[in-house]
Design an enzyme around this catalytic site. Structure first.
Site, mmCIF file in Angstrom:
data_model
loop_
_atom_site.group_PDB
_atom_site.id
_atom_site.type_symbol
_atom_site.label_atom_id
_atom_site.label_comp_id
_atom_site.label_asym_id
_atom_site.label_seq_id
_atom_site.Cartn_x
_atom_site.Cartn_y
_atom_site.Cartn_z
ATOM 1 N N ASP A 41 0.833 -1.199 0.000
ATOM 2 C CA ASP A 41 0.000 0.000 0.000
ATOM 3 C C ASP A 41 0.873 1.256 0.000
ATOM 4 O O ASP A 41 1.626 1.498 0.950
ATOM 5 C CB ASP A 41 -0.909 -0.014 1.233
ATOM 6 C CG ASP A 41 -2.045 0.993 1.119
ATOM 7 O OD1 ASP A 41 -2.049 1.767 0.145
ATOM 8 O OD2 ASP A 41 -2.916 1.005 2.004
ATOM 9 N N ASP A 42 0.789 2.033 -1.066
ATOM 10 C CA ASP A 42 1.526 3.295 -1.201
ATOM 11 C C ASP A 42 3.038 3.086 -1.330
ATOM 12 O O ASP A 42 3.821 4.004 -1.062
ATOM 13 C CB ASP A 42 1.259 4.260 -0.024
ATOM 14 C CG ASP A 42 -0.188 4.744 0.040
ATOM 15 O OD1 ASP A 42 -1.007 4.272 -0.764
ATOM 16 O OD2 ASP A 42 -0.479 5.592 0.898
ATOM 17 N N CYS A 81 -6.236 4.199 -3.342
ATOM 18 C CA CYS A 81 -6.485 2.828 -2.875
ATOM 19 C C CYS A 81 -7.725 2.144 -3.433
ATOM 20 O O CYS A 81 -7.632 1.105 -4.083
ATOM 21 C CB CYS A 81 -6.591 2.817 -1.352
ATOM 22 S SG CYS A 81 -5.080 3.298 -0.515
ATOM 23 N N ARG A 85 -7.797 -1.085 -6.067
ATOM 24 C CA ARG A 85 -8.097 -2.459 -5.618
ATOM 25 C C ARG A 85 -9.269 -3.059 -6.391
ATOM 26 O O ARG A 85 -9.281 -4.253 -6.714
ATOM 27 C CB ARG A 85 -8.378 -2.466 -4.112
ATOM 28 C CG ARG A 85 -7.098 -2.322 -3.325
ATOM 29 C CD ARG A 85 -7.283 -1.660 -1.961
ATOM 30 N NE ARG A 85 -6.020 -1.012 -1.620
ATOM 31 C CZ ARG A 85 -5.009 -1.644 -1.014
ATOM 32 N NH1 ARG A 85 -5.134 -2.889 -0.622
ATOM 33 N NH2 ARG A 85 -3.884 -1.015 -0.792
ATOM 34 N N LYS A 138 -5.595 -5.564 3.883
ATOM 35 C CA LYS A 138 -6.468 -4.411 3.603
ATOM 36 C C LYS A 138 -7.444 -4.753 2.485
ATOM 37 O O LYS A 138 -7.039 -5.209 1.414
ATOM 38 C CB LYS A 138 -5.596 -3.224 3.195
ATOM 39 C CG LYS A 138 -6.388 -2.000 2.778
ATOM 40 C CD LYS A 138 -5.457 -0.824 2.575
ATOM 41 C CE LYS A 138 -6.197 0.395 2.038
ATOM 42 N NZ LYS A 138 -5.327 1.587 1.999
ATOM 43 N N HIS A 140 -10.750 -2.586 1.645
ATOM 44 C CA HIS A 140 -11.058 -1.251 1.125
ATOM 45 C C HIS A 140 -11.982 -1.257 -0.079
ATOM 46 O O HIS A 140 -11.899 -0.384 -0.947
ATOM 47 C CB HIS A 140 -9.772 -0.464 0.826
ATOM 48 C CG HIS A 140 -9.917 0.990 1.175
ATOM 49 N ND1 HIS A 140 -8.947 1.931 0.987
ATOM 50 C CD2 HIS A 140 -10.988 1.657 1.711
ATOM 51 C CE1 HIS A 140 -9.388 3.110 1.384
ATOM 52 N NE2 HIS A 140 -10.624 2.966 1.838
ATOM 53 N N SER A 163 -8.273 1.659 5.258
ATOM 54 C CA SER A 163 -6.910 2.155 5.470
ATOM 55 C C SER A 163 -6.580 2.227 6.957
ATOM 56 O O SER A 163 -7.462 2.447 7.793
ATOM 57 C CB SER A 163 -6.741 3.535 4.843
ATOM 58 O OG SER A 163 -6.896 3.442 3.460
ATOM 59 N N HIS A 237 1.607 2.314 3.920
ATOM 60 C CA HIS A 237 0.708 3.469 4.055
ATOM 61 C C HIS A 237 0.904 4.033 5.463
ATOM 62 O O HIS A 237 1.051 3.276 6.421
ATOM 63 C CB HIS A 237 -0.722 2.936 3.872
ATOM 64 C CG HIS A 237 -1.801 3.963 3.769
ATOM 65 N ND1 HIS A 237 -2.129 4.789 4.816
ATOM 66 C CD2 HIS A 237 -2.654 4.262 2.756
ATOM 67 C CE1 HIS A 237 -3.143 5.561 4.441
ATOM 68 N NE2 HIS A 237 -3.482 5.275 3.196
ATOM 69 N N ASP A 289 -0.473 -0.661 -4.840
ATOM 70 C CA ASP A 289 -1.777 -0.130 -5.286
ATOM 71 C C ASP A 289 -1.688 1.251 -5.914
ATOM 72 O O ASP A 289 -2.518 1.631 -6.721
ATOM 73 C CB ASP A 289 -2.774 -0.107 -4.125
ATOM 74 C CG ASP A 289 -2.425 0.923 -3.049
ATOM 75 O OD1 ASP A 289 -1.226 1.241 -2.891
ATOM 76 O OD2 ASP A 289 -3.346 1.393 -2.366
ATOM 77 N N ASN A 290 -0.684 2.030 -5.509
ATOM 78 C CA ASN A 290 -0.507 3.389 -6.068
ATOM 79 C C ASN A 290 0.857 3.894 -5.620
ATOM 80 O O ASN A 290 1.547 3.245 -4.825
ATOM 81 C CB ASN A 290 -1.634 4.340 -5.629
ATOM 82 C CG ASN A 290 -1.876 4.377 -4.127
ATOM 83 O OD1 ASN A 290 -2.898 3.886 -3.646
ATOM 84 N ND2 ASN A 290 -0.945 4.932 -3.367
ATOM 85 N N LYS A 310 1.304 9.481 -5.246
ATOM 86 C CA LYS A 310 -0.068 9.057 -4.960
ATOM 87 C C LYS A 310 -1.067 10.178 -5.224
ATOM 88 O O LYS A 310 -0.851 11.316 -4.813
ATOM 89 C CB LYS A 310 -0.162 8.634 -3.497
ATOM 90 C CG LYS A 310 -1.570 8.327 -3.005
ATOM 91 C CD LYS A 310 -1.555 7.842 -1.575
ATOM 92 C CE LYS A 310 -2.956 7.559 -1.060
ATOM 93 N NZ LYS A 310 -2.949 6.898 0.249
HETATM 94 MG MG MG Z 1 -2.730 3.089 -1.325
#
Ligand code: MG
Length: 467
Positions: A41-42, A81, A85, A138, A140, A163, A237, A289-290, A310
């Site tokens: 994540d991130d 996010c 996803r 996660k 989301h 998150s 994240h 994811d980003n 992001k």
């Molecule tokens: Mg993310």
């Protein structure tokens, strides 16, 4: 002449080999491959050793890259996010499922929406051909019961359903202050097993290790296969947390410690597959994811040489590290062709011999020829949406930006006519606009964008719905 003649033995041997090891034919099907998809994540494009980070040590991911494929033009389908996803799990641009929005860009604890039931997740598609499925980490994509993983094709779920910076408690330090010295009690996020909350606030200091433990337990329990394990880490994240064992382990501060704990978890999962002799029957994918959340200073990651992060449709927001590992099957090397998280959906479904849904548009493409070393990537085009609006289109090496806007919390959207044009081969950092030199490329991408928008049927918006 001796009896039986040598020829007899030879022919008998041929017959036995033919019966036991048929050359081809549908009668003896190869076992279906297992899939482990690990989603950070991130995590930015520049945050792993194998992508050039100078101080974060990621020996397990580096080994995974060396034994498998490391992709350098691999995109998530959104720069934040929730929509990212939705795209990974359905193989569709998030606008088609309604899982993106221009104001509420992700789902929140007060959201009433989620991934619609009519969407077909990778778990649902694989279940139809006999896969055991687990979602860890996660989610989301909606935390109400009808949207949770157990309602979307997964046999089980263990994780924080959104998150790790949500459910902020009222008396925690204000603004970004709480993030600089994070304490797990500042964020009252739930940890769920299937549809029950089992811990609140979730102890985030051990969450990465516990997710890894769950993934290993699922792999061991499902060793007879086939299985699909979707492991979506909540980290790196913000707020950042690492186990005691990893605090201070890296030269990059807490962010590096967190990435190194994820790396160690990947190492344990790959070793489990080797120990169980499943490594030659399992495709493991690692991506993010980003891009990195740049406003968090040293607590955010790095997009390396890519522009922005992001939230934006510049390369740093959506180009991700991406590793594919399957010893003996995936041809090792660096892949500079284009791919997307949406392609994971189409590729795994193809490798599993499952059916790609044919009653809807699937944006994901089967990149298995690249993995197997038998062909080129079918992906020539990538659409870059921010929320519901198409901001940019990449076609071949050229990317045209019709609208630009920097990452979260910064400037306003700027429209460009003619669009900005960058050659990502010559200029991966998107610094030099070459639109005036290539009017024919601009025209071609304009046509691609126009045709795409004319055919687009957006799904019912899900992110504006509140409890
Ligand atoms: Mg993310």
């Amino acid at each position: 002449m001796r009896w039986p003649p040598t020829r007899f033995w030879f022919l008998s041997a041929v017959a036995i080999v033919t019966i036991v090891f048929p050359v081809a034919g549908p009668a003896v099907a190869a076992p279906k491959p297992n899939f482990v998809v690990i989603f950070a994540d991130d995590l930015g494009y520049g945050d792993l050793g194998c992508y050039g980070h100078p101080t974060i040590a990621t020996p397990h991911l580096d080994r995974m890259a060396a034994e498998g494929q490391r992709w350098t033009s691999f995109y998530s389908a959104a720069p934040v996010c929730t929509p990212s996803r939705a795209a990974l799990l359905t193989g569709r641009l998030p606008i088609r499922s309604g899982m993106c929005d221009d104001r509420r860009r992700v789902l929140f604890p007060d959201s009433a929406g989620g991934l619609p039931q009519r969407e077909i997740t990778m778990a649902e598609a694989l279940k139809q051909v006999g896969y055991a499925t687990a979602c860890i980490g996660k989610w989301h994509l909606g935390h109400l019961p009808q949207y949770l993983p157990t309602s979307q094709g997964f046999d089980s779920y263990f994780g924080i359903p959104y998150s790790n910076d949500m459910d902020r408690v009222a008396d925690s330090p204000g603004g970004r202050e709480a993030f600089w010295k994070p304490k797990t009690e500042y964020w009252n996020v739930p940890l769920m097993r299937n549809q029950e909350i089992v811990e609140r606030p979730a102890d985030q200091t051990t969450i990465t290790r516990r997710y890894t433990d769950e993934a290993i337990a699922f792999i061991q329990a499902s060793r007879d296969g086939p299985f699909y394990c979707y492991l979506a880490h909540n980290l790196p994240h913000v707020p950042l947390f690492a186990s005691t064992e990893f605090l201070g382990a890296s030269a990059r501060g807490l962010y590096g410690d967190v990435v190194q704990e994820i790396d160690a978890g990947v190492g344990r999962i790959l070793q489990t597959l080797r120990d169980l002799k499943l490594d030659r029957r399992t495709l493991v994918v690692f991506t993010s994811d980003n891009g990195p959340w740049l406003v968090f200073n040293q607590h955010g990651g790095s997009a390396g040489l890519l522009r922005d992060g992001k939230g934006s449709t510049w390369e740093g927001g959506m180009r991700e590290p991406a590793l594919f590992w399957w010893p003996g099957i995936v041809k090792p090397g660096v892949v500079r062709e284009m791919g997307s998280t949406m392609d994971v959906f189409a590729t795994c479904i193809a490798l599993a011999g499952a059916k790609l849904p044919d009653d809807r548009v699937i944006d994901g493409l089967d990149v298995s020829p690249v993995l197997l070393g038998t062909g080129k990537s079918p992906r020539q085009t990538m659409f870059f949406y921010r929320g519901t609006r198409l901001y940019a289109v990449r076609h071949g090496q050229y990317k045209a930006h019709f609208i630009t806007r920097s990452a979260y919390g910064s400037d306003k959207a700027q429209e460009h006519d003619p669009p900005l044009l960058f050659h990502l081969g010559h200029d991966p950092s998107e610094r030099f606009n070459v639109a005036s030199e290539h009017p024919q490329v601009v025209a071609e991408i304009r046509t691609i964008a126009g045709d795409h928008q004319k055919a687009m049927v957006p799904g019912e918006p899900q992110l504006q719905k509140k409890l």
